[in-house]
Scaffold this active site. Structure first.
Site, PDB file in Angstrom:
ATOM      1  N   GLU A 142       0.836  -1.203   0.000  1.00  0.00           N
ATOM      2  CA  GLU A 142       0.000   0.000   0.000  1.00  0.00           C
ATOM      3  C   GLU A 142       0.875   1.259   0.000  1.00  0.00           C
ATOM      4  O   GLU A 142       0.536   2.271  -0.625  1.00  0.00           O
ATOM      5  CB  GLU A 142      -0.920  -0.046   1.231  1.00  0.00           C
ATOM      6  CG  GLU A 142      -1.641   1.228   1.593  1.00  0.00           C
ATOM      7  CD  GLU A 142      -2.760   1.594   0.632  1.00  0.00           C
ATOM      8  OE1 GLU A 142      -3.078   0.771  -0.239  1.00  0.00           O
ATOM      9  OE2 GLU A 142      -3.282   2.714   0.737  1.00  0.00           O
ATOM     10  N   THR A 195      -4.728  10.108  -4.259  1.00  0.00           N
ATOM     11  CA  THR A 195      -4.599  10.214  -2.813  1.00  0.00           C
ATOM     12  C   THR A 195      -3.644  11.351  -2.451  1.00  0.00           C
ATOM     13  O   THR A 195      -3.890  12.109  -1.509  1.00  0.00           O
ATOM     14  CB  THR A 195      -4.083   8.884  -2.219  1.00  0.00           C
ATOM     15  OG1 THR A 195      -4.986   7.848  -2.596  1.00  0.00           O
ATOM     16  CG2 THR A 195      -4.020   8.934  -0.702  1.00  0.00           C
TER      17      THR A 195
END
Lengths: 306, 306
Positions: B128, B181
């Site tokens: 991630e 993000t």
């Protein structure tokens, strides 16, 4: 029932990760009050022992809270209030909240319980506001409801009682110095780093989960304060050493009780609580400030008739 | 067992009151992966469908996560990885986390489960990190563990699975625009007003209490975001109207899923979820951006073999 005697327990607010929202109720430490119905309408504070507080209803925390509930009902009688303070003002374990919670509970009982305990929190908060300058429920909520409470929010007031495991004990060391709530608010910054706020709400979430699941280790890991303690600990001589002594002796966590100066620790079981209390006392003897110690189970009942 | 096919569910992080700490796992929306043992050591990504992603192991989220678990064990075999993306990148429902969680789960299964699911979260987080620039567990944790998860803290990673009531449904509207993000992090301030932080952690506490007690009303009251949403909603065309449409149709709460642009709502029961999905769709048709809709129960199992 025309007269009742009430036990108004002390409370610990904030609990490290829950500034302004978390609180718990103590057992064995608290004020006593006597509330008496009177035929003449109105409120009279007839006696105060243990503290130098005003008898004038509108200048007294219990008086203001009593006015709030009485004005909401307008009963056909009046009330006389005796206040026997055992919790010292400015100790950080909810002295004013005990008075506010006790009087609204007592009047509600004498009137046949028109309000639920949850509803009483709102009235008690009006009294608390006289002491702290603004309406806070983090001490009055656990005093009225018992156990652990979360003040989710205001507008409207939303208080949740949180289930807790049975072996939790609180230890409180109260140094005999006064820290005014207004002073301990003044040292706080208006803003907090987002990363610290995230750490804090992660810990609060962990603490609530730990209470529901009886996970003592999780409770301990969550009892951290990266937002408030760095500022307020300077107001409390010896704080860091006492806290470390509590942790070294096996406390789950330790921190500032409410606005201070009291220092609390949470422990699993009475034996551990006694060891922690001894370690905290020993550490504080070196500071040279007189202090009281309390060991208490969590009081799940809250304010009550005795 | 030399080859397994895995379902890697989508997830919703943040959930309004739990920025960077809360997440939940969805059902029926997710990637598929095939993991195959190979006699030759090392990792090979042999096939990717549904997205234009690098086959180079060190540049691929799944590859990096796979390296983390393989390096921790150093097995006598290698692995081939097929990735079939169904969750679009940058959708805000955990696309990269699904890849990271899926591959570590699959390799762990093929090796006879040397690690618990909790331990797998740490490995998945390494993958991630390649996507988001820093190690976050708020999507990988619910993908690996299922249900609702709280990331209490890092150093060391401390993830708690939170019990939740059975009638909760999530509705997700995914506008077909990409919000990176990194961009949605860039709009956030470094500091937050202390009073807003208190509101936020009061709500997080209420939400966790609501999950444990199955109190849907409390869940709804707690699903508020006074810290992040005011900044991020500007990145999502039509956000405010969709949210209001969801609430008007009876959703418990609604907000930005992860870093956006997906917009989620939580609902009690499937009928309500369908009504809410219809209301959100109707509202978004006026925006003129194509979108997907998903209705999902909470997936308590997480990533799994299919």
């Amino acid at each position: 029932m025309n007269e009742i005697k009430i036990f108004c327990p002390a409370t610990i607010a904030n609990l490290n990760c829950g500034f302004d929202v978390l609180g718990l109720c103590l057992e064995g430490i608290g004020d006593e009050m006597i509330i008496r119905k009177a035929t003449e309408k109105g409120l009279r504070i007839t006696k105060i022992t243990g503290a130098d507080l005003p008898l004038d209803v509108e200048k007294n925390v219990a008086g203001v809270a009593a006015l709030a509930i009485v004005n909401a009902i307008n009963p056909d009688c009046g009330f006389e209030i005796e206040i026997h303070k055992k919790i010292k003002a400015g100790s950080g374990i909810g002295s004013s909240s005990a008075s506010a919670a006790g009087v609204v509970f007592g009047i509600n009982e004498l009137l046949g319980k028109p309000f639920t305990r949850h509803e009483l929190v709102d009235f008690a908060m009006k009294g608390e506001a006289l002491a702290s300058g603004c309406e806070h429920a983090d001490n009055v909520a656990p005093c009225v409801l018992g156990g652990f409470t979360l003040v989710r929010g205001y507008n409207p007031l939303d208080v949740i009682k949180i289930q807790s495991p049975s072996e939790l004990y609180a230890v409180v060391l109260h140094p005999q110095i006064e820290v005014k709530t207004s002073d301990s608010r003044a040292v706080l910054p208006n803003t907090v780093a987002l990363k610290d706020a995230i750490t804090q709400w992660g810990n609060l979430g962990g603490f609530i989960a730990g209470l529901y699941t009886g996970n003592y280790s999780l409770l301990g890991r969550s009892l951290q304060d990266v937002v408030i303690e760095p500022y307020r600990q300077k107001l409390i001589p010896g704080f860091e050493n006492v806290k470390n002594a509590a942790l070294d002796a096996g406390a789950l966590g330790s921190g500032i009780s409410g606005a201070g100066p009291s220092i609390f620790a949470l422990c699993k079981g009475q034996d551990k609580a006694e060891k922690v209390a001894y370690a905290m006392s020993s550490s504080y003897l070196e500071v040279g400030i007189a202090f009281d110690m309390h060991i208490s189970k969590i009081n799940d009942e809250g304010v009550k008739i005795i």
